[in-house]
Every structure is written in structure tokens, then in C-alpha cells.
Design an enzyme around this catalytic site. Structure first.
Site, PDB file in Angstrom:
ATOM      1  CD  GLU A 195      -4.997 -38.424 -42.203  1.00 26.69           C
ATOM      2  OE1 GLU A 195      -5.324 -37.568 -43.060  1.00 26.69           O
ATOM      3  OE2 GLU A 195      -5.355 -38.355 -41.024  1.00 26.69           O
ATOM      4  CD  GLU A 233      -3.602 -36.667 -37.815  1.00 28.94           C
ATOM      5  OE1 GLU A 233      -2.469 -36.876 -38.274  1.00 28.94           O
ATOM      6  OE2 GLU A 233      -4.488 -36.046 -38.444  1.00 28.94           O
ATOM      7  CD1 TRP A 277       6.009 -25.758 -41.556  1.00 27.03           C
ATOM      8  CD2 TRP A 277       4.106 -26.933 -41.278  1.00 27.03           C
ATOM      9  NE1 TRP A 277       5.667 -26.308 -42.760  1.00 27.03           N
ATOM     10  CE2 TRP A 277       4.501 -27.031 -42.636  1.00 27.03           C
ATOM     11  CE3 TRP A 277       2.940 -27.584 -40.877  1.00 27.03           C
ATOM     12  CZ2 TRP A 277       3.780 -27.759 -43.575  1.00 27.03           C
ATOM     13  CZ3 TRP A 277       2.206 -28.295 -41.813  1.00 27.03           C
ATOM     14  CH2 TRP A 277       2.638 -28.375 -43.149  1.00 27.03           C
ATOM     15  CE1 TYR A 335      -8.140 -33.542 -36.770  1.00 26.74           C
ATOM     16  CE2 TYR A 335      -7.927 -35.581 -38.001  1.00 26.74           C
ATOM     17  CZ  TYR A 335      -7.347 -34.503 -37.332  1.00 26.74           C
ATOM     18  OH  TYR A 335      -5.990 -34.412 -37.230  1.00 26.74           O
TER      19      TYR A 335
HETATM   20  C1  IDC Z   1      -3.540 -30.027 -40.970  1.00 26.95           C
HETATM   21  C2  IDC Z   1      -3.096 -28.916 -40.058  1.00 26.95           C
HETATM   22  C3  IDC Z   1      -3.207 -27.612 -40.762  1.00 26.95           C
HETATM   23  C4  IDC Z   1      -2.389 -27.716 -42.045  1.00 26.95           C
HETATM   24  C5  IDC Z   1      -2.892 -28.877 -42.883  1.00 26.95           C
HETATM   25  C6  IDC Z   1      -2.128 -29.076 -44.190  1.00 26.95           C
HETATM   26  O1  IDC Z   1      -3.902 -28.939 -38.880  1.00 26.95           O
HETATM   27  O2  IDC Z   1      -2.712 -26.564 -39.949  1.00 26.95           O
HETATM   28  O3  IDC Z   1      -2.535 -26.502 -42.758  1.00 26.95           O
HETATM   29  O4  IDC Z   1      -2.790 -30.057 -42.130  1.00 26.95           O
HETATM   30  O5  IDC Z   1      -0.823 -29.312 -43.993  1.00 26.95           O
HETATM   31  C7  IDC Z   1      -5.209 -34.782 -41.096  1.00 26.95           C
HETATM   32  C8  IDC Z   1      -3.763 -34.760 -41.345  1.00 26.95           C
HETATM   33  C9  IDC Z   1      -3.116 -33.555 -40.731  1.00 26.95           C
HETATM   34  C10 IDC Z   1      -4.031 -32.347 -40.815  1.00 26.95           C
HETATM   35  C11 IDC Z   1      -5.240 -32.646 -39.959  1.00 26.95           C
HETATM   36  C12 IDC Z   1      -6.233 -31.475 -39.841  1.00 26.95           C
HETATM   37  O6  IDC Z   1      -3.108 -35.936 -40.948  1.00 26.95           O
HETATM   38  O7  IDC Z   1      -1.926 -33.303 -41.422  1.00 26.95           O
HETATM   39  O8  IDC Z   1      -3.347 -31.244 -40.305  1.00 26.95           O
HETATM   40  N1  IDC Z   1      -5.920 -33.792 -40.518  1.00 26.95           N
HETATM   41  O9  IDC Z   1      -6.703 -31.085 -41.075  1.00 26.95           O
HETATM   42  N2  IDC Z   1      -6.041 -35.748 -41.419  1.00 26.95           N
HETATM   43  C13 IDC Z   1      -7.292 -35.375 -41.111  1.00 26.95           C
HETATM   44  C14 IDC Z   1      -7.223 -34.126 -40.528  1.00 26.95           C
END
Ligand code: IDC
Length: 472
Positions: A310, A398, A208, A371
Site C-alpha cells: 500500500e 486485502e 508477528w 475496509y
Molecule cells: C494493521 C494491523 C495492525 C498493525 C498495523 C500496523 O491490523 O495490527 O498494528 O497494521 O502494522 C492496511 C495494511 C495492514 C493493516 C491493515 C489494518 O495493509 O498492514 O494492518 N490495513 O489497519 N491497510 C488498510 C488497513
């Protein structure tokens, strides 16, 4: 970028209330010579944007006395129109022309040998010098009990606190310096066996936002102090490897990995499972992918393999561990020394569960993800500590400044606490994400031209994280 560094040593007395005056200069008042409350104020960075000057200031109070310092306050004034834009580890109060910073809920007391660190960003109309700062604190009265600890013991504590407050092992250097990494005990070490800490950025989905993994972008993060990049290749989402886009996704990933290697960065190849819950679902594709990737990068010290981003709603013992036991040998066949990162259940948080039933391979680390707006340090550090106690090395492959949905916030105070904790533990981290998507975790503002990147394109998260990449 300008840095000023002012340090003051001040004595303390055993009155219940101690007033300490700190001026940006080298003023010191010594009352008892060997014991002191020490304050260090630094202007880390100053930049111009939106017609104003911005500066990031960090103040550390080291309590080198043998009594607790309570209810500390930092007092200073700003030129007219100047204001604090963002603050962490403290609270801002305005009183006439003075700004008074008081403690956050969790750091009102600075115990003996400990430190409190406060950071803030100020905005002023004119370029400014570090303001004159005054600090006050109430000192706990000395009792037999709190005085009985020996001075020598205190000194060691103080030296450790000092080290923690003012230094960081991270040096931002890349593959040509550190070479092939390995895991010793729970610590990542370099080719010479020296502990190494990696800081860097993750791509968003390679399918993307590939433009934010260009040479220019990777060079920019390296300039900011990064020594690692993560190429996140989604497996299940639209455009994902297992959704009919294997060739394209793989090509985008390998191209980015090649660019990172050319720039002397360590690079993580991330099999980014998410909505596919268990790595077992696409195990066959994973085996094929990792066989090809490890052959392509056979023996390359830059490359680290992350075999499942994950897992969620699944089980370590029956799903994830057996998957890892099949994938790791495939990688090791081509690249016997490669470090492999393994995700755990509950979006890579259950490192404690995994640590009770460890993998029987060398050079494996377990990934912990957080997060800052969702996963509070106090609630989650126990999982990390259990895993470390059980001998599992932890790698934060991450994390985000936002909530777990990638949006909301940002939560800089919480992020700060997390990064301090990771530094203290010598744990490497990679931030989500290099993109200009309209979500607060993205490092760039929407519409950023990936080839003409400037400081003004950084989002709030980007500014915070890029600054933290280089923690000196
Ligand atoms: C999120 C992206 C978001 C996308 C979503 C689904 O930020 O734009 O729409 O994925 O594809 C994770 C994941 C990571 C996530 C991120 C935030 O590893 O892919 O990206 N997140 O939600 N784990 C916890 C948070």
C-alpha cells in the site's frame, strides 16, 4: 453443516398492493403464469455454540414482473427465546411474536428484473428448521411507459438476475485444477482460458503471527473453500524485512509459501510496504528479495507476486510506476509467466489514477484495498469501474470487515455489499487477517490455539468471512 433450499413461485397481480404468501414448502399461486415474484429462502449453515443453536439464513426476492416492487416485508416467527443476532441488507422489527424484516435504506425498491437479498443470523434454544416465511410488497402500477419494454428483453434481464442471485462462478478449486493463471483483458483466467475467481485469507505480519500460517491453519481455510493464501511480509515496521530482520522474515515467508503450495493453494508473496510510504525507499532490498523469491519459485504456477502492498502519500507516475518497471522484469527473468500484483497510491485505492498511465506488461493486475467500515462501496466502486474501463484487471489482495485501522465494527452489511459487488465483477479477494490479535479484523478470538482450532475460535469477522470463502 446442513442446507435446505426452498423455492416458491408466486404470481402477481396489477393491484397497487400485492400480498404474497410464502411458506417453507412448495406452495405457489400463479396469477399470470409467465411473470412472477420469486422468493428463495435458504438455511446455509447451522452450528452449536454457547449452549444455543445458530443458523445463517438468506432470503432472495427476485422481481420477475414488469413493475417495481416497493416496501417489501418479510414476516416470520421464531420459537420462544429465538432472536436475530445479526442482519444485512435489511432491518429487523419485532411485533408481538412476529419478526418483520424491512428494507435497508438502499433496497426499498426492487426494480423489474432485479433482486433483493437479505441475510441474517438467528439464535435459538433448540435446533430449528427454516421458519415459515410470508412476504408482502407494494407493486407499482403499470403505466404505458413502464409496460412498453418487450417481454423478451425482460426475460434476458430476469435470467441474468436469477444467475446473479443463485449462482457464483467461484468453485474453490486450487492449482492442480486451474494451473498457470494469466490476465485476459481485465479478467484473471486459468490455464484453459476459463475465468477464475480466487478467495482466501492473508496472514497478519509474518514476523508477528507466524503460528497462524501453520499447515493446520492453511488446511482449515482450504476446507472452508479458500484457494489462495497471502503471506504479508512487512518491510518497515518492527520485525520487518528492512529493519534488520531480512533473513528471519524471508525464512518465515518462504516456509509459509511452501506449506501453501503443498496444499494446492495459490499463494501471494506480499512485499508489505506501509509506514515506508513509497516503494522507492527500499527499492534495492525489493529487487534483491524478488530476484531470490522468483528464482526459488521459478515457473511454479501457484506463486503470485505482490510488489508493494500500500503505497501512500506518494505518486503513481513518478514513484510507483518506475518502481514496478524495475521489479517486474527481475521477477519475469526467472518466472516469465507469473502474475504480478501492483499496489497504487492512497493505500491501494487509486486504481483509477494508475489506469490512466498503465504499465506496459502482460499479466499484471492492480490491487484495490478496502475496509468495509471506512470505504463505502458507493463511494469507491467508481474507481474500480474507471480502472476496468481503462483495461486494468483488479485484484482485491486485502480487505477487512473493520475500519481501516484494523479495528472497530465489524461492518457485515457493508462487507456483504462489497462481496456481492466483487462477485458480480468476477474480482478475486483476500481477507485480512489470520491472527488472534485483539482487533476486530482478526479472524480468530484472542488466545486461540493455532493447532487446536475450532468453530468457537472464530471471531465475528472470521465467521462471516470463512462462510463467504465458499459462496455456494
Ligand atoms: C494493521 C494491523 C495492525 C498493525 C498495523 C500496523 O491490523 O495490527 O498494528 O497494521 O502494522 C492496511 C495494511 C495492514 C493493516 C491493515 C489494518 O495493509 O498492514 O494492518 N490495513 O489497519 N491497510 C488498510 C488497513
Amino acid at each position: 453443516m446442513k442446507e435446505s433450499n426452498k423455492k416458491n413461485t408466486l404470481g402477481r397481480s396489477w393491484q397497487v398492493l400485492l400480498w404474497v404468501f410464502l411458506f417453507a414448502g412448495f406452495m405457489g399461486i400463479t396469477v399470470h403464469g409467465k411473470e412472477s415474484l420469486e422468493i428463495n429462502a435458504q438455511m446455509h449453515e447451522q452450528w452449536e455454540s454457547e449452549g444455543a443453536f445458530w443458523a445463517k439464513i438468506a432470503i432472495t426476492i427476485c422481481n420477475q414482473t414488469d413493475a417495481a416492487a416497493k416496501n417489501w416485508k418479510i414476516i416470520f416467527s421464531l420459537p420462544e427465546g429465538g432472536e436475530i443476532q445479526d442482519i444485512w441488507n435489511g432491518q429487523e422489527n419485532v411485533m408481538e411474536e412476529n419478526i418483520i424484516i424491512t428494507a435497508a435504506s438502499y433496497n426499498t425498491t426492487i426494480h423489474e428484473g432485479e433482486t433483493a437479498e437479505v441475510g441474517f443470523i438467528i439464535r435459538t434454544a433448540e435446533k430449528m428448521e427454516l421458519p415459515q416465511v410470508k412476504v408482502t410488497a407494494d407493486m407499482e402500477e403499470r403505466t404505458e411507459e413502464n409496460f412498453s419494454k418487450g417481454y423478451e428483453e425482460k426475460k434476458v434481464q430476469l435470467q441474468n438476475a436469477e444467475k446473479k442471485a443463485h449462482s457464483c462462478d467461484y468453485d474453490g478449486k486450487g492449482v492442480s485444477v486451474h494451473g498457470q493463471l494469466r490476465v485476459e483483458g481485465t479478467q484473471l483466467v486459468d490455464e484453459q482460458g476459463k475465468p477464475v475467481v480466487l478467495h482466501g485469507m492473508s496472514s497478519h505480519g509474518m514476523a508477528w503471527y507466524p503460528q497462524f500460517t501453520s499447515e493446520h491453519i492453511l488446511e482449515s481455510i482450504r476446507e472452508k473453500g479458500a484457494n489462495i493464501f497471502r503471506a504479508a511480509m512487512y518491510t518497515a515496521e518492527d520485525g520487518g524485512y528492512c529493519e534488520g530482520n531480512a533473513q528471519e522474515a524471508k525464512q518465515l515467508t518462504f516456509d509459509a509459501v511452501d506449506r501453501a503450495i503443498a496444499l494446492d493453494l495459490y499463494v501471494v508473496i506480499d512485499w508489505h510496504i506501509l509506514s515506508d510510504h513509497t516503494p522507492q525507499l527500499h527499492k534495492e532490498e525489493a529487487l534483491e528479495f524478488f530476484a531470490e523469491a522468483s528464482e526459488r519459485y521459478a515457473g511454479n504456477p501457484a506463486v503470485i507476486y505482490e510488489i508493494c502492498n500500500e503505497p501512500n502519500g506518494t505518486d503513481w507516475g513518478s514513484d510507483i510506476k518506475p518502481y514496478a518497471m524495475e521489479v517486474i522484469p527481475v521477477i519475469r527473468k526467472n518466472s516469465p509467466d507469473a502474475v504480478v500484483l501492483v499496489g497504487c497510491n492512497t493505500w491501494s485505492q487509486d486504481v483509477d489514477v494508475a489506469s490512466m498511465d498503465k504499465l506496459d506488461f502482460e499479466n499484471v493486475m492492480y490491487t484495490f484495498h478496502f475496509y468495509a467500515g471506512t470505504h463505502m462501496l458507493d463511494a469507491f466502486c467508481g474507481k474500480i469501474e474507471t480502472a476496468l474501463r481503462n483495461g486494468c484487471g483488479i485484484f482485491v489482495s486485502e480487505w477487512g470487515t473493520s475500519r481501516a485501522d484494523g479495528s472497530n465494527g465489524v461492518f457485515l452489511e457493508e462487507s456483504h455489499r462489497w462481496l456481492d459487488y466483487l462477485d458480480e465483477k468476477g474480482i478475486s479477494w483476500i481477507n485480512w487477517s489470520l491472527s488472534d490479535k485483539e482487533e476486530s479484523s482478526a479472524a480468530f478470538l484472542p488466545g486461540t490455539d493455532s493447532e487446536g482450532l475450532g468453530e468457537e475460535d472464530l471471531s465475528e469477522s472470521g465467521r462471516f468471512v470463512f462462510d463467504a470463502l465458499n459462496c455456494n
